[in-house]
Scaffold this motif. Structure first.
Motif, mmCIF file in Angstrom:
data_model
loop_
_atom_site.group_PDB
_atom_site.id
_atom_site.type_symbol
_atom_site.label_atom_id
_atom_site.label_comp_id
_atom_site.label_asym_id
_atom_site.label_seq_id
_atom_site.Cartn_x
_atom_site.Cartn_y
_atom_site.Cartn_z
ATOM 1 N N ILE A 25 54.820 31.683 1.091
ATOM 2 C CA ILE A 25 55.300 30.541 1.876
ATOM 3 C C ILE A 25 54.520 29.300 1.472
ATOM 4 O O ILE A 25 53.300 29.233 1.623
ATOM 5 N N ARG A 26 55.259 28.326 0.938
ATOM 6 C CA ARG A 26 54.623 27.092 0.448
ATOM 7 C C ARG A 26 54.899 25.885 1.340
ATOM 8 O O ARG A 26 54.257 24.863 1.199
ATOM 9 N N TYR A 27 55.882 25.984 2.242
ATOM 10 C CA TYR A 27 56.287 24.839 3.054
ATOM 11 C C TYR A 27 56.357 25.219 4.530
ATOM 12 O O TYR A 27 56.835 26.299 4.877
ATOM 13 N N ILE A 28 55.910 24.291 5.358
ATOM 14 C CA ILE A 28 56.079 24.397 6.803
ATOM 15 C C ILE A 28 56.713 23.099 7.277
ATOM 16 O O ILE A 28 56.204 22.011 7.000
ATOM 17 N N LEU A 29 57.819 23.235 7.984
ATOM 18 C CA LEU A 29 58.459 22.086 8.630
ATOM 19 C C LEU A 29 58.102 22.121 10.097
ATOM 20 O O LEU A 29 58.077 23.194 10.705
ATOM 21 N N ILE A 30 57.861 20.967 10.662
ATOM 22 C CA ILE A 30 57.606 20.892 12.095
ATOM 23 C C ILE A 30 58.351 19.696 12.663
ATOM 24 O O ILE A 30 58.329 18.607 12.091
ATOM 25 N N ALA A 31 59.034 19.915 13.776
ATOM 26 C CA ALA A 31 59.709 18.838 14.486
ATOM 27 C C ALA A 31 58.706 18.237 15.460
ATOM 28 O O ALA A 31 58.328 18.861 16.444
ATOM 29 N N SER A 32 58.260 17.038 15.151
ATOM 30 C CA SER A 32 57.292 16.362 16.009
ATOM 31 C C SER A 32 57.647 14.881 16.051
ATOM 32 O O SER A 32 57.309 14.128 15.131
ATOM 33 N N ALA A 33 58.334 14.490 17.103
ATOM 34 C CA ALA A 33 58.814 13.114 17.204
ATOM 35 C C ALA A 33 57.662 12.114 17.167
ATOM 36 O O ALA A 33 57.728 11.102 16.473
ATOM 37 N N SER A 34 56.586 12.411 17.879
ATOM 38 C CA SER A 34 55.439 11.495 17.914
ATOM 39 C C SER A 34 54.457 11.759 16.776
ATOM 40 O O SER A 34 53.637 10.905 16.458
ATOM 41 N N GLY A 35 54.503 12.966 16.206
ATOM 42 C CA GLY A 35 53.563 13.349 15.161
ATOM 43 C C GLY A 35 52.353 14.106 15.680
ATOM 44 O O GLY A 35 51.587 14.667 14.901
ATOM 45 N N ALA A 36 52.158 14.171 17.000
ATOM 46 C CA ALA A 36 50.965 14.807 17.565
ATOM 47 C C ALA A 36 50.893 16.296 17.231
ATOM 48 O O ALA A 36 49.829 16.799 16.844
ATOM 49 N N SER A 37 51.995 17.007 17.341
ATOM 50 C CA SER A 37 51.980 18.440 17.017
ATOM 51 C C SER A 37 51.777 18.653 15.520
ATOM 52 O O SER A 37 51.100 19.599 15.109
ATOM 53 N N ALA A 38 52.345 17.792 14.699
ATOM 54 C CA ALA A 38 52.160 17.890 13.254
ATOM 55 C C ALA A 38 50.690 17.686 12.885
ATOM 56 O O ALA A 38 50.164 18.363 11.995
ATOM 57 N N PRO A 51 62.875 23.451 -1.050
ATOM 58 C CA PRO A 51 63.850 24.217 -1.825
ATOM 59 C C PRO A 51 64.753 25.037 -0.900
ATOM 60 O O PRO A 51 64.372 25.352 0.233
ATOM 61 N N VAL A 52 65.921 25.365 -1.401
ATOM 62 C CA VAL A 52 66.855 26.198 -0.626
ATOM 63 C C VAL A 52 66.865 27.643 -1.123
ATOM 64 O O VAL A 52 67.676 28.432 -0.663
ATOM 65 N N ASP A 53 65.946 27.967 -2.006
ATOM 66 C CA ASP A 53 65.932 29.315 -2.562
ATOM 67 C C ASP A 53 64.627 30.058 -2.289
ATOM 68 O O ASP A 53 64.282 31.006 -2.981
ATOM 69 N N GLU A 54 63.885 29.621 -1.259
ATOM 70 C CA GLU A 54 62.672 30.344 -0.887
ATOM 71 C C GLU A 54 62.434 30.226 0.614
ATOM 72 O O GLU A 54 62.928 29.311 1.269
ATOM 73 N N GLU A 55 61.666 31.175 1.131
ATOM 74 C CA GLU A 55 61.383 31.204 2.558
ATOM 75 C C GLU A 55 60.354 30.140 2.929
ATOM 76 O O GLU A 55 59.419 29.881 2.179
ATOM 77 N N ILE A 56 60.569 29.549 4.092
ATOM 78 C CA ILE A 56 59.653 28.559 4.653
ATOM 79 C C ILE A 56 59.405 28.932 6.117
ATOM 80 O O ILE A 56 60.086 29.804 6.665
ATOM 81 N N ILE A 57 58.471 28.259 6.733
ATOM 82 C CA ILE A 57 58.304 28.351 8.185
ATOM 83 C C ILE A 57 58.829 27.054 8.777
ATOM 84 O O ILE A 57 58.490 25.969 8.301
ATOM 85 N N ALA A 58 59.656 27.175 9.805
ATOM 86 C CA ALA A 58 60.170 25.999 10.518
ATOM 87 C C ALA A 58 59.780 26.124 11.984
ATOM 88 O O ALA A 58 59.926 27.185 12.589
ATOM 89 N N ILE A 59 59.282 25.018 12.537
ATOM 90 C CA ILE A 59 58.733 24.983 13.893
ATOM 91 C C ILE A 59 59.488 23.951 14.714
ATOM 92 O O ILE A 59 59.694 22.822 14.274
ATOM 93 N N GLY A 60 59.871 24.345 15.931
ATOM 94 C CA GLY A 60 60.579 23.417 16.816
ATOM 95 C C GLY A 60 60.200 23.643 18.266
ATOM 96 O O GLY A 60 59.387 24.499 18.598
#
Length: 189
Positions: free
Chosen positions: A33-46, A146-155
């Motif tokens: 896993i090379r990428y983590i996405l996080i939904a953070s409107a204010s940026g505090a959680s990121a 990328p769309v061809d590898e697993e990532i972690i996504a946080i919401g």
């Protein structure tokens, strides 16, 4: 490979620190896993996430699109974007994959927007699962992941984060190619 899911009693920001700890643990178990996405409107959680994983993966923060909270308003400050950049975190601000212009049409004229059906179906798991899928589509469409590898996504919902999934993203034009592999944690309600 045996994995467990952590269930939080309900959704909310009270679980942000524990969720980030679980993401760090899952990241430590994988060399892939090379990428983590996080939904953070204010940026505090990121910012909390960046401090916790210390560069073990590329973090991309996804904030609300301009106009979400008010005409042409952006929810994340320039100062926070700078703080995140100092930690190696990119911030993406773009249209929401499951609402976009379709939501504007249904708000004015009524009717059903097909992406709303997808969003409501994902919300049957949790709001955070919907958000994790949505931000992965947004980031893929921006060419950030990328769309061809697993990532972690946080919401999550509103404040903080309470959901993390391992998924393979897809571009909007191939939305049904998105594949959720694991749920790391999510709320029960």
């Amino acid at each position: 490979m045996e994995k467990s899911i952590t269930y939080f009693e309900k959704e909310g920001e009270n679980y942000t620190d524990e969720l980030i700890s679980l993401v760090k643990q899952r990241l430590d178990e994988s060399d892939e896993i090379r990428y983590i996405l996080i939904a953070s409107a204010s940026g505090a959680s990121a910012l909390k996430l960046a401090d916790a994983i210390e560069g073990d993966a590329q973090i991309i923060n996804v904030s609300h699109h301009a106009g979400f909270s008010g005409p042409n308003e952006v929810d994340i400050s320039d100062e926070m974007i700078d703080k995140l950049e100092e930690k190696g975190v990119d911030t993406f601000i773009g249209s929401h994959a499951f609402s976009g212009v379709g939501r504007g049409i249904t708000n004015k004229l009524g009717g059903i927007n097909p992406p709303d059906i997808i969003a409501d179906t994902l919300r049957m798991f949790s709001h955070g699962v919907k958000v994790a899928c949505e931000i992965s589509i947004m980031a893929a469409d921006a060419g950030l992941i990328p769309v061809d590898e697993e990532i972690i996504a946080i919401g999550g919902r509103a404040q903080g984060v309470d959901t993390a999934v391992v998924l393979t993203p897809a571009n909007m034009t191939n939305v049904f190619d998105l594949n959720i592999h694991e749920i790391i944690a999510m709320p029960r309600q």
